[in-house]
Design a protein around this motif. Structure first.
Motif, PDB file in Angstrom:
ATOM      1  N   GLU A   1       0.815  -1.210   0.000  1.00 17.23           N
ATOM      2  CA  GLU A   1       0.000   0.000   0.000  1.00 17.23           C
ATOM      3  C   GLU A   1       0.850   1.261   0.000  1.00 17.23           C
ATOM      4  O   GLU A   1       0.410   2.323   0.432  1.00 17.23           O
ATOM      5  CB  GLU A   1      -0.920  -0.009   1.227  1.00 17.23           C
ATOM      6  N   TYR A   2       2.069   1.157  -0.485  1.00 17.88           N
ATOM      7  CA  TYR A   2       3.003   2.284  -0.484  1.00 17.88           C
ATOM      8  C   TYR A   2       2.384   3.493  -1.177  1.00 17.88           C
ATOM      9  O   TYR A   2       1.937   3.415  -2.317  1.00 17.88           O
ATOM     10  CB  TYR A   2       4.298   1.884  -1.187  1.00 17.88           C
ATOM     11  N   GLY A   3       2.332   4.615  -0.496  1.00 23.96           N
ATOM     12  CA  GLY A   3       1.828   5.858  -1.068  1.00 23.96           C
ATOM     13  C   GLY A   3       0.330   6.016  -1.003  1.00 23.96           C
ATOM     14  O   GLY A   3      -0.186   7.100  -1.198  1.00 23.96           O
ATOM     15  N   GLN A   4      -0.396   4.935  -0.747  1.00 22.08           N
ATOM     16  CA  GLN A   4      -1.853   5.030  -0.718  1.00 22.08           C
ATOM     17  C   GLN A   4      -2.444   3.943   0.184  1.00 22.08           C
ATOM     18  O   GLN A   4      -3.142   3.052  -0.261  1.00 22.08           O
ATOM     19  CB  GLN A   4      -2.401   4.899  -2.142  1.00 22.08           C
TER      20      GLN A   4
ATOM     21  N   GLY B   1      -3.705   7.824   2.883  1.00 17.09           N
ATOM     22  CA  GLY B   1      -2.349   8.146   2.453  1.00 17.09           C
ATOM     23  C   GLY B   1      -2.279   9.428   1.662  1.00 17.09           C
ATOM     24  O   GLY B   1      -2.782  10.468   2.082  1.00 17.09           O
ATOM     25  N   THR B   2      -1.675   9.345   0.490  1.00 18.15           N
ATOM     26  CA  THR B   2      -1.510  10.538  -0.347  1.00 18.15           C
ATOM     27  C   THR B   2      -2.575  10.628  -1.427  1.00 18.15           C
ATOM     28  O   THR B   2      -2.434  11.384  -2.387  1.00 18.15           O
ATOM     29  CB  THR B   2      -0.118  10.534  -1.005  1.00 18.15           C
ATOM     30  N   GLY B   3      -3.638   9.854  -1.285  1.00 20.31           N
ATOM     31  CA  GLY B   3      -4.726   9.904  -2.269  1.00 20.31           C
ATOM     32  C   GLY B   3      -5.292  11.310  -2.421  1.00 20.31           C
ATOM     33  O   GLY B   3      -5.636  11.741  -3.516  1.00 20.31           O
ATOM     34  N   PHE B   4      -5.381  12.054  -1.307  1.00 24.07           N
ATOM     35  CA  PHE B   4      -5.919  13.419  -1.358  1.00 24.07           C
ATOM     36  C   PHE B   4      -5.033  14.363  -2.163  1.00 24.07           C
ATOM     37  O   PHE B   4      -5.459  15.425  -2.593  1.00 24.07           O
ATOM     38  CB  PHE B   4      -6.144  13.966   0.059  1.00 24.07           C
ATOM     39  N   LEU B   5      -3.746  13.960  -2.369  1.00 21.67           N
ATOM     40  CA  LEU B   5      -2.835  14.769  -3.181  1.00 21.67           C
ATOM     41  C   LEU B   5      -2.916  14.420  -4.663  1.00 21.67           C
ATOM     42  O   LEU B   5      -2.246  15.018  -5.483  1.00 21.67           O
ATOM     43  CB  LEU B   5      -1.390  14.585  -2.707  1.00 21.67           C
TER      44      LEU B   5
ATOM     45  N   THR C   1      -2.609  10.996  -5.773  1.00 25.28           N
ATOM     46  CA  THR C   1      -1.905   9.758  -6.103  1.00 25.28           C
ATOM     47  C   THR C   1      -2.867   8.851  -6.858  1.00 25.28           C
ATOM     48  O   THR C   1      -3.941   8.543  -6.360  1.00 25.28           O
ATOM     49  CB  THR C   1      -1.415   9.045  -4.819  1.00 25.28           C
TER      50      THR C   1
ATOM     51  N   HIS D   1      -0.896   3.516  -8.924  1.00 21.94           N
ATOM     52  CA  HIS D   1       0.456   4.009  -8.620  1.00 21.94           C
ATOM     53  C   HIS D   1       1.479   2.887  -8.554  1.00 21.94           C
ATOM     54  O   HIS D   1       2.636   3.081  -8.874  1.00 21.94           O
ATOM     55  CB  HIS D   1       0.448   4.817  -7.317  1.00 21.94           C
TER      56      HIS D   1
END
Length: 197
Positions: free
Chosen positions: A43-46, A51-55, A57, A61
């Motif tokens: 689940e790296y990054g999300q 995680g970084t989904g709001f950014l 991602t 990914h």
């Protein structure tokens, strides 16, 4: 990887039998992405927490990570020999400054070893022996020794000005002075190589 094929950094498959050089380069650049000894977490990054989904991602990914070339990678991600990055004059002058320093160190070390082993008079004797053995290589050899000396010296003066006055530290000036550094160094080195004493 299937036998006879390797995955390049861009994810494209390259036939090992039809293009051995490309296959070798692609396999050299294929690297295992890992964080410590665990590898890349699923689940790296999300992660499930968002995680970084709001950014922004993307959902795919993980697939994109597998295709992305490792950075810095000097060569293109498709396994070819073209440069991955652009090398502006400033970057080339920086690289040349470092290489010229290595060449100067090597030349001085070689002269020092000759003098240490055979005495100080052996250095000019070695130069004379080279001149008689390979007269056609005298001018290229003089240029090859002159260029690193001139370039490194002038590059040092440029850095001295940058460090003491802060003048010329912008993209346009650095680009112009880099081109001038190459031009003046080549001209001065050619003049030194052509000069006979």
């Amino acid at each position: 990887h299937a036998i006879g094929h390797v995955a390049s950094a861009s994810g494209a498959s390259v036939s090992a039998t039809s293009a051995p050089a490309a296959s070798m380069m692609a396999s050299l650049r294929t690297q295992i992405r890992s964080i410590g000894d665990r590898g890349v977490p699923e689940e790296y990054g999300q992660p499930k927490t968002g995680g970084t989904g709001f950014l922004g991602t993307p959902k795919n990914h993980r697939a994109l990570l597998e295709k992305r070339p490792m950075s810095p990678d000097v060569f293109a991600a498709d396994g070819g020999w073209s440069a991955h990055y652009k090398f502006p004059p400033v970057a080339l002058s920086s690289i040349t400054n470092r290489v010229s320093g290595i060449v100067l160190s090597g030349a001085l070390s070689t002269g020092g070893v000759i003098a240490l082993v055979a005495g100080p008079e052996a250095v000019p004797a070695t130069v004379e022996a080279f001149k008689h053995a390979a007269p056609m290589l005298v001018i290229p050899a003089k240029f090859a020794l002159s260029f690193p000396f001139v370039f490194h010296t002038l590059g040092g003066f440029r850095h001295l000005i940058w460090d003491t006055t802060m003048r010329g530290i912008n993209n346009e000036s650095a680009n112009t002075t880099s081109l001038a550094l190459f031009g003046v160094s080549a001209a001065a080195s050619a003049a030194l190589a052509a000069y006979t004493w």
